[in-house]
Write an enzyme that holds these catalytic residues in place. Sequence first.
Site, PDB file in Angstrom:
ATOM      1  N   CYS A 381     -16.938  24.510 -30.809  1.00  0.00           N
ATOM      2  CA  CYS A 381     -15.565  24.954 -30.571  1.00  0.00           C
ATOM      3  C   CYS A 381     -14.747  23.867 -29.874  1.00  0.00           C
ATOM      4  O   CYS A 381     -14.387  22.880 -30.488  1.00  0.00           O
ATOM      5  CB  CYS A 381     -15.558  26.269 -29.788  1.00  0.00           C
ATOM      6  SG  CYS A 381     -13.973  27.123 -29.840  1.00  0.00           S
ATOM      7  N   HIS A 507     -18.620  29.346 -33.191  1.00  0.00           N
ATOM      8  CA  HIS A 507     -19.646  29.525 -32.156  1.00  0.00           C
ATOM      9  C   HIS A 507     -20.965  29.952 -32.796  1.00  0.00           C
ATOM     10  O   HIS A 507     -21.285  31.146 -32.859  1.00  0.00           O
ATOM     11  CB  HIS A 507     -19.198  30.579 -31.139  1.00  0.00           C
ATOM     12  CG  HIS A 507     -18.100  30.134 -30.244  1.00  0.00           C
ATOM     13  ND1 HIS A 507     -18.333  29.519 -29.032  1.00  0.00           N
ATOM     14  CD2 HIS A 507     -16.762  30.199 -30.385  1.00  0.00           C
ATOM     15  CE1 HIS A 507     -17.176  29.242 -28.456  1.00  0.00           C
ATOM     16  NE2 HIS A 507     -16.202  29.636 -29.260  1.00  0.00           N
ATOM     17  N   GLU A 509     -23.880  29.818 -31.689  1.00  0.00           N
ATOM     18  CA  GLU A 509     -24.838  30.378 -30.735  1.00  0.00           C
ATOM     19  C   GLU A 509     -24.918  31.899 -30.794  1.00  0.00           C
ATOM     20  O   GLU A 509     -25.942  32.502 -30.458  1.00  0.00           O
ATOM     21  CB  GLU A 509     -24.510  29.923 -29.308  1.00  0.00           C
ATOM     22  CG  GLU A 509     -23.199  30.434 -28.727  1.00  0.00           C
ATOM     23  CD  GLU A 509     -22.004  29.537 -28.994  1.00  0.00           C
ATOM     24  OE1 GLU A 509     -21.025  29.627 -28.228  1.00  0.00           O
ATOM     25  OE2 GLU A 509     -22.052  28.756 -29.966  1.00  0.00           O
TER      26      GLU A 509
END
Length: 545
Positions: A381, A507, A509
């Site tokens: 990001c 993102h 993750e």
Amino acid sequence: MTKFIFVTGGVVSSIGKGIVAASLGRLLKSRDYSVSILKLDPYINIDPGTMSPFQHGEVFVTQDGAETDLDLGHYERFTDTLMSRLNSVTTGSIYQAVINRERRGDYNGGTVQVIPHITNEIKDRITLVAKDTNPDVLITEIGGTVGDIESLPFMEAIRQLRKQVGRQNVLYMHVTLLPYIASAGEMKTKPTQHSVKELRSIGIQPDILVCRSDRPIPAGLKQKLSEFCDVPEKCVITSQDALSIYEVPLILEREGLAEQALALLQMEQRIPDLTQWRTMVERLYSPKRTLEIAIVGKYVRLSDAYLSVVEALRHAAIATHADLRLRWINSEILETEPAENYLEGVDGVLVPGGFGTRGVDGKIAAIKYARDRHIPFLGLCLGMQCAVIEWARNIGGFSDANSAEFDPDTTNPVINLLPEQQDVVDLGGTMRLGLYPCQILPNTLAAKLYQDDVIYERHRHRYEFNNAYRKLLLESGYVISGTSPDGRLVEIVEFPNHPFFIACQFHPEFQSRPSNPHPLFEGFMQAAIALNYPNTNLQTPVEVS
């Protein structure tokens, strides 16, 4: 009919209710029961999207674009079940809904009160999740601690719900702390007794006690808790501190938590299959190599601000049989001191997301250090935006290049505001949020990692790569390996003349799992291993789930 489990906490905050709830969800799924988990948060913010990471920690983003509490990340990772905006409820959202109804006249001029209007709205939100996903079991975690004033409406609502759906369909589980007093050489039950007393004073008798401790709980203390708290001794569950949160389901399974919960809810006892979860934990505890990864951010004094990033790195470490060591670096320090003073010797550099100008130049310095010294780099990001700024300043020749977020008057805004954000005034819930498709360019690092033409990732940002600089970026040797399907938005940037240099606007993750590490993180760890352990064979697949 869906069964309901309510998880409350006592004695102290941050006792681990979220991990207990997620672990119970894992144990039920291992028995082939479908599960959903709901978080009731007592703060008045509508959602955590506008809250400081130093106060609240990470904002977890669901596929449908809800900004939620970080516990929803644990729920998804442990149960491998997608959560939605329905799975996160705050006091603010409850009151907002009730007040909106009052303004419309829906209450026909009646006085609007906590009971029944607020409690009815809470019950409706709980049953809505059950109706929407139809799970066998809905686990609901109530944030805060028993006795908190702000939690009382939630407690009253879950007390009432037992009568509404039937006593045999509701279970109350209370998580408490059993502190060990070193000077006395004893573990004390009194805090738990008082916590249960407080819970009973508002009409809730816990069915199961989960007792956090730093050591095994003697049988005599379990018997004492059973007598004083009116809970069967077999329902006094030890949750001893573990080296990893991923061991907690195994600890609670040995203690019989799921077995007791199913018995109390009058559900079929099924044989659990935790073989692959145990294999994953064994790999976690028996690494073959050590890797040190630097996380360069500005919220590093609260590691929960990057919780999903850390967990995604850990998942990749498990898959590559690595012992993960984290070097936390405050990016503000790198604005005034040489990067090599803090990054020397690391095996990889990760720059996570964030907002605001503070510490950005330090992130840019870390990216330059990783690029110059051929250290594996992963940007997420804001990390991608900083990588673009670093390119523009140090390769593109635009010394004043910046993001319009940080310098609205810059003559070279290589990062600019998304067009749909131009007229946005409110901050909360107005960014580009949730799951979006991304087209992958063939024969790139991204294509090698994803092994797919179109991928779907979760977003949380207002700014994007400025397409006016796209041609110059490509001419300098960089590659845009991922875009929105229409080609308008740049999603992934990479630098081929490097062992591993890739940055994404989204993102990743949020979609990593202990059983299925995200390909960007796994590739990042594999690149770090390839540089530091060149004779390692990483082709053997890791089969865990």
